[in-house]
Design a protein around this motif. Sequence first.
Motif, PDB file in Angstrom:
ATOM      1  N   ARG A 208      41.002  44.560  66.594  1.00 50.52           N
ATOM      2  CA  ARG A 208      42.395  43.876  66.789  1.00 50.52           C
ATOM      3  C   ARG A 208      42.918  43.689  65.460  1.00 50.52           C
ATOM      4  O   ARG A 208      44.447  43.483  65.266  1.00 50.52           O
ATOM      5  N   ASP A 209      42.294  43.234  64.367  1.00 48.66           N
ATOM      6  CA  ASP A 209      42.625  42.867  63.154  1.00 48.66           C
ATOM      7  C   ASP A 209      43.434  44.334  62.465  1.00 48.66           C
ATOM      8  O   ASP A 209      44.458  44.121  61.794  1.00 48.66           O
ATOM      9  N   ILE A 210      42.767  45.560  62.553  1.00 50.02           N
ATOM     10  CA  ILE A 210      43.479  46.632  62.324  1.00 50.02           C
ATOM     11  C   ILE A 210      44.514  47.081  62.794  1.00 50.02           C
ATOM     12  O   ILE A 210      45.615  47.207  62.248  1.00 50.02           O
ATOM     13  N   ALA A 211      44.715  46.801  64.169  1.00 48.24           N
ATOM     14  CA  ALA A 211      45.810  47.082  64.983  1.00 48.24           C
ATOM     15  C   ALA A 211      46.874  46.156  64.732  1.00 48.24           C
ATOM     16  O   ALA A 211      48.086  46.370  64.753  1.00 48.24           O
ATOM     17  N   THR A 212      46.717  44.787  64.197  1.00 48.14           N
ATOM     18  CA  THR A 212      47.746  43.844  63.898  1.00 48.14           C
ATOM     19  C   THR A 212      48.402  44.268  62.645  1.00 48.14           C
ATOM     20  O   THR A 212      49.787  44.258  62.573  1.00 48.14           O
ATOM     21  N   VAL A 213      47.832  44.660  61.836  1.00 47.36           N
ATOM     22  CA  VAL A 213      48.321  45.327  60.358  1.00 47.36           C
ATOM     23  C   VAL A 213      49.240  46.405  60.693  1.00 47.36           C
ATOM     24  O   VAL A 213      50.400  46.676  60.313  1.00 47.36           O
ATOM     25  N   ILE A 214      48.473  47.332  61.590  1.00 48.70           N
ATOM     26  CA  ILE A 214      49.619  48.578  62.054  1.00 48.70           C
ATOM     27  C   ILE A 214      50.656  48.251  62.636  1.00 48.70           C
ATOM     28  O   ILE A 214      51.601  48.666  62.483  1.00 48.70           O
ATOM     29  N   GLY A 215      50.730  47.175  63.621  1.00 53.34           N
ATOM     30  CA  GLY A 215      51.629  46.989  64.524  1.00 53.34           C
ATOM     31  C   GLY A 215      52.914  46.101  63.465  1.00 53.34           C
ATOM     32  O   GLY A 215      54.059  46.511  63.774  1.00 53.34           O
ATOM     33  N   ARG A 216      52.442  45.448  62.575  1.00 51.25           N
ATOM     34  CA  ARG A 216      53.292  44.748  61.637  1.00 51.25           C
ATOM     35  C   ARG A 216      53.976  45.672  60.825  1.00 51.25           C
ATOM     36  O   ARG A 216      55.098  45.702  60.597  1.00 51.25           O
ATOM     37  N   ARG A 217      53.186  46.624  60.278  1.00 47.97           N
ATOM     38  CA  ARG A 217      53.883  47.800  59.436  1.00 47.97           C
ATOM     39  C   ARG A 217      54.908  48.798  60.136  1.00 47.97           C
ATOM     40  O   ARG A 217      55.901  49.095  59.754  1.00 47.97           O
ATOM     41  N   LEU A 218      54.486  48.850  61.408  1.00 47.17           N
ATOM     42  CA  LEU A 218      55.540  49.780  62.122  1.00 47.17           C
ATOM     43  C   LEU A 218      56.516  48.743  63.122  1.00 47.17           C
ATOM     44  O   LEU A 218      57.275  49.468  63.654  1.00 47.17           O
ATOM     45  N   GLY A 219      56.424  47.707  63.067  1.00 46.95           N
ATOM     46  CA  GLY A 219      57.311  46.981  63.773  1.00 46.95           C
ATOM     47  C   GLY A 219      56.982  47.150  65.254  1.00 46.95           C
ATOM     48  O   GLY A 219      58.087  47.207  66.113  1.00 46.95           O
ATOM     49  N   LEU A 220      55.808  47.345  65.989  1.00 51.64           N
ATOM     50  CA  LEU A 220      55.552  47.436  67.404  1.00 51.64           C
ATOM     51  C   LEU A 220      54.585  46.451  67.539  1.00 51.64           C
ATOM     52  O   LEU A 220      53.934  45.739  66.890  1.00 51.64           O
ATOM     53  N   SER A 221      54.739  46.170  69.143  1.00 47.70           N
ATOM     54  CA  SER A 221      53.775  45.392  69.653  1.00 47.70           C
ATOM     55  C   SER A 221      52.376  45.738  69.814  1.00 47.70           C
ATOM     56  O   SER A 221      51.955  47.004  69.591  1.00 47.70           O
TER      57      SER A 221
ATOM     58  N   ARG B  97      40.139  48.427  50.195  1.00 42.37           N
ATOM     59  CA  ARG B  97      39.599  48.382  51.566  1.00 42.37           C
ATOM     60  C   ARG B  97      40.606  48.717  52.443  1.00 42.37           C
ATOM     61  O   ARG B  97      41.654  48.775  52.414  1.00 42.37           O
ATOM     62  N   LEU B  98      40.201  48.998  53.774  1.00 43.17           N
ATOM     63  CA  LEU B  98      41.069  49.381  54.855  1.00 43.17           C
ATOM     64  C   LEU B  98      42.033  48.605  55.286  1.00 43.17           C
ATOM     65  O   LEU B  98      43.256  48.960  55.050  1.00 43.17           O
ATOM     66  N   LEU B  99      41.931  47.273  55.471  1.00 44.17           N
ATOM     67  CA  LEU B  99      43.002  46.405  55.733  1.00 44.17           C
ATOM     68  C   LEU B  99      44.133  46.382  54.793  1.00 44.17           C
ATOM     69  O   LEU B  99      45.320  46.270  54.877  1.00 44.17           O
ATOM     70  N   ASP B 100      43.722  46.331  53.422  1.00 44.65           N
ATOM     71  CA  ASP B 100      44.806  46.440  52.305  1.00 44.65           C
ATOM     72  C   ASP B 100      45.326  47.657  52.293  1.00 44.65           C
ATOM     73  O   ASP B 100      46.562  48.002  51.760  1.00 44.65           O
ATOM     74  N   ASP B 101      44.574  48.880  52.405  1.00 44.53           N
ATOM     75  CA  ASP B 101      45.239  50.396  52.347  1.00 44.53           C
ATOM     76  C   ASP B 101      46.188  50.463  53.535  1.00 44.53           C
ATOM     77  O   ASP B 101      47.229  51.252  53.291  1.00 44.53           O
ATOM     78  N   LEU B 102      46.058  49.759  54.645  1.00 47.56           N
ATOM     79  CA  LEU B 102      47.019  50.138  55.837  1.00 47.56           C
ATOM     80  C   LEU B 102      48.250  49.461  55.383  1.00 47.56           C
ATOM     81  O   LEU B 102      49.399  49.949  56.063  1.00 47.56           O
ATOM     82  N   GLU B 103      48.339  48.612  54.454  1.00 43.36           N
ATOM     83  CA  GLU B 103      49.688  48.142  53.967  1.00 43.36           C
ATOM     84  C   GLU B 103      50.697  49.125  53.426  1.00 43.36           C
ATOM     85  O   GLU B 103      51.992  49.076  53.142  1.00 43.36           O
ATOM     86  N   ASN B 104      49.911  50.511  53.171  1.00 46.23           N
ATOM     87  CA  ASN B 104      50.906  51.622  52.533  1.00 46.23           C
ATOM     88  C   ASN B 104      51.434  52.389  53.790  1.00 46.23           C
ATOM     89  O   ASN B 104      52.022  53.409  53.411  1.00 46.23           O
ATOM     90  N   ILE B 105      51.070  52.143  55.076  1.00 43.34           N
ATOM     91  CA  ILE B 105      51.718  52.729  56.244  1.00 43.34           C
ATOM     92  C   ILE B 105      53.188  52.654  56.370  1.00 43.34           C
ATOM     93  O   ILE B 105      53.852  51.502  55.985  1.00 43.34           O
ATOM     94  N   GLU B 106      54.087  53.739  56.062  1.00 39.55           N
ATOM     95  CA  GLU B 106      55.325  53.820  56.284  1.00 39.55           C
ATOM     96  C   GLU B 106      56.035  53.538  57.529  1.00 39.55           C
ATOM     97  O   GLU B 106      55.790  54.134  58.428  1.00 39.55           O
ATOM     98  N   PRO B 107      56.943  52.498  57.600  1.00 40.36           N
ATOM     99  CA  PRO B 107      57.380  52.159  58.876  1.00 40.36           C
ATOM    100  C   PRO B 107      58.300  53.375  59.524  1.00 40.36           C
ATOM    101  O   PRO B 107      58.855  54.101  58.754  1.00 40.36           O
TER     102      PRO B 107
END
Length: 294
Positions: free
Chosen positions: A231-244, A284-294
Amino acid sequence: MRVLLTGGTGLIGSAVVTELLDHGHTVLALARSDASATAVGRAGAEPLRGGLADLDVLRAGADQVDGVIHTAFGKDYSSVEAVTASIAEETAALETLGSVLKGSDRPLVIAAGTPVVPGRPATEADPTSTDGPGGDRVRASIAVLELATRGVRSSSIRLPRTVHNHGTGGFAGALTQIACQSGVVGYPGDGTQRWPAVHALDAAQLFRLALEQAPAGTAWHAVNDEGDQVRDIATVIGRRLGLSVQPLPTETFGPIMGPSFAADQPATSAHTRQALGWKPQHPRLLDDLENIEP
């Protein structure tokens, strides 16, 4: 060393090419298409035209190198039948490579997966289960390690299900792709299950270290993040993509990925770091996920 590499254009394999070249090795990279041959050539490797199913090509390649690194595997996880076919292809390829290398004391380093141990992080000493659709792949990796008794310096790099680079790759990358298609970042269960992870560039370093120094018949863990909650991984993805972000039924993710996504599977790499001197240094993963492009 002159090294035969399979999967040289993949997320992990392309990083391995750079790692080997940067440390004075030369690379003969299996390339199943003109585009792949061009890509590995641009990276500085020599292309060897053929795929995992081209056993004569594999024999010829293994005959002319000092060691082999295997990272290739099929990308179709849509059904049990598709995964079974990929495993059968890989098994035949590994048997072929082993037959060429036996009696030579040359290294054969393969990609495998970290085991799942209920209640605690898996260690390098834990066996990997042969149950389920992937059981034959585990048996093939065990057979490679047993080549240690036949004059092959075989070893396996157990990779976590998320190997990432610049926010893509592995289970976390799959969650992102599914979210882009569905419009929601979903995860199975309550999201407290833990996924280990490693940056592709750190994994590549471990492949090189095993090639250079791993004793025959040994397994190593390419794990930097012991286990992030899904759920922490999903939270970062959701924030980066602007999705619920919300939990979804496990079957939503398919017959192969669903049960794997739902499993709590932390792992440690303490022995690997101490014995081989492996020192992960990339995000690390949670930091690297900040590179997801919206």
